[in-house]
Design an enzyme around this catalytic site. Sequence first.
Site, PDB file in Angstrom:
ATOM      1  N   HIS A 179      -5.973   4.399 -31.181  1.00 11.35           N
ATOM      2  CA  HIS A 179      -5.324   5.127 -32.275  1.00 11.35           C
ATOM      3  C   HIS A 179      -5.296   4.257 -33.524  1.00 11.35           C
ATOM      4  CE1 HIS A 179      -2.123   2.567 -30.701  1.00 11.35           C
ATOM      5  NE2 HIS A 179      -1.451   2.751 -31.829  1.00 11.35           N
ATOM      6  N   ASP A 222      -2.439   3.662 -36.575  1.00  8.65           N
ATOM      7  CA  ASP A 222      -0.999   3.877 -36.633  1.00  8.65           C
ATOM      8  C   ASP A 222      -0.612   5.062 -37.508  1.00  8.65           C
ATOM      9  OD1 ASP A 222      -0.234   1.852 -34.904  1.00  8.65           O
ATOM     10  OD2 ASP A 222      -0.047   0.346 -36.491  1.00  8.65           O
ATOM     11  N   HIS A 234      -6.821   0.650 -32.836  1.00 11.53           N
ATOM     12  CA  HIS A 234      -6.434  -0.386 -31.885  1.00 11.53           C
ATOM     13  C   HIS A 234      -5.919   0.222 -30.587  1.00 11.53           C
ATOM     14  CE1 HIS A 234      -2.931   0.437 -34.454  1.00 11.53           C
ATOM     15  NE2 HIS A 234      -2.168   0.101 -33.420  1.00 11.53           N
ATOM     16  N   ARG A 291       6.347  -5.014 -34.943  1.00  5.32           N
ATOM     17  CA  ARG A 291       5.409  -4.440 -35.908  1.00  5.32           C
ATOM     18  C   ARG A 291       6.114  -4.128 -37.214  1.00  5.32           C
ATOM     19  NH1 ARG A 291       2.761   1.345 -34.732  1.00  5.32           N
ATOM     20  NH2 ARG A 291       4.431   2.121 -36.090  1.00  5.32           N
TER      21      ARG A 291
END
Length: 297
Positions: free
Chosen positions: A96, A98, A251, A266
Site C-alpha cells: 500500500h 499510506d 510499502h 510513524r
Amino acid sequence: MADIQIHKVTGNIGARISGVDIAKPLDDETVAALRTALNEHKALVFDDVDLDDEGQQAFARHFGDLTTAHPTVSAVDGAPNVLPVDSERGRANHWHTDVTFVLNPPQASTLRSITIPPYGGETLIANSAAAYRDLPEPLRALADTLWAEHTNDYDYAVPDEQIDEEQAAQRAQFTSIKYRTAHPVVRVHPLTGERGLFIGGFAQRIVGLSAGESRKILDLLQAYVTRPENILRWRWSPNQLVLFDNRITQHYAIDNYDGLPRRLHRVTVAGDVPVGIEGKESYSIAGDASHYTSVAA
C-alpha cells in the site's frame, strides 16, 4: 550545510545518509539536499538517530506541515501526530501507499524503530516510478488513461468467523469513517515530473470497470511495482529512521517474526492533491479528511 554523504542501497531505490544529525535543527541548504536525495532515491535511511517523538516530528516538519496520526486510528498518547505501528494493533502486511483513500494523501512518511524483533520484521519499499518505466508500451498507454477508486473499506478476504473481537474492533475503528477517492492510476510527481503507478492495496476498483475486470488490471500493474529489482528490503536496527516519498512508493511490513513485539512510530507530512498526466486532479467521492490533513501547496 552538513557534510552529507549518500550511499545507494540498491540500483532502483534506497540510500543511507550520513554526515547529518537529524536530531538538530537543519538549515535550508541541508533540507534542500535531503529533498533532492529523496527525489532521486525515494527512500532514505538514517542510522543511530537520537530521536524521541518530539524529535521525529521536528525532523518531519522540515518537509512540510504534519498530518495528524491517521484519519480514523488513534495516535500515541499525548502525541496526536504520531501513529504507533505496533504488531499488537495489527499488521500492515499488504502492499500500500499510506492513506491513499483520502483526497490528498501524505507526501512523505517517516518510520522510526522503537522495538525490533530479533529476526524478521523487515519493511519492503517499492519504487513505483521504476515500475511505470518497466511497463511495455501498450500497457503503459492503457495505464495512462485509467483512474482507480481507493477506499479504507479494505477487502481483507478473511471470513468474519476467523477474526477475534479485538481484530474486529480494530477493523471497525479503521472504517469508522468510510472514504472513497478517485486517483489517477499514473500520478505525476509534482517536484520531479516522474510518472509512477499510484495504486496499492487501497485501490479497489478501476473507474468504469467491474470489480472482476478491475482486479485483473490492478494485479497486472501491481506485479510491476513488486518486481524484486524495484524493492528495498530494509532490516531494521535500533535507533533508525526511514524517510520515504509516499507519492511514488509503496510499502509492505513483512509478518515473519513469530508474533514477537515489533513497534515503529510513524509521522507523515501533508501532501498535495494527486494529478494525472492530463493535469486532472483526484476527486473525493465520500468522506471528509479535513480533520486529518491540510493540503500542501
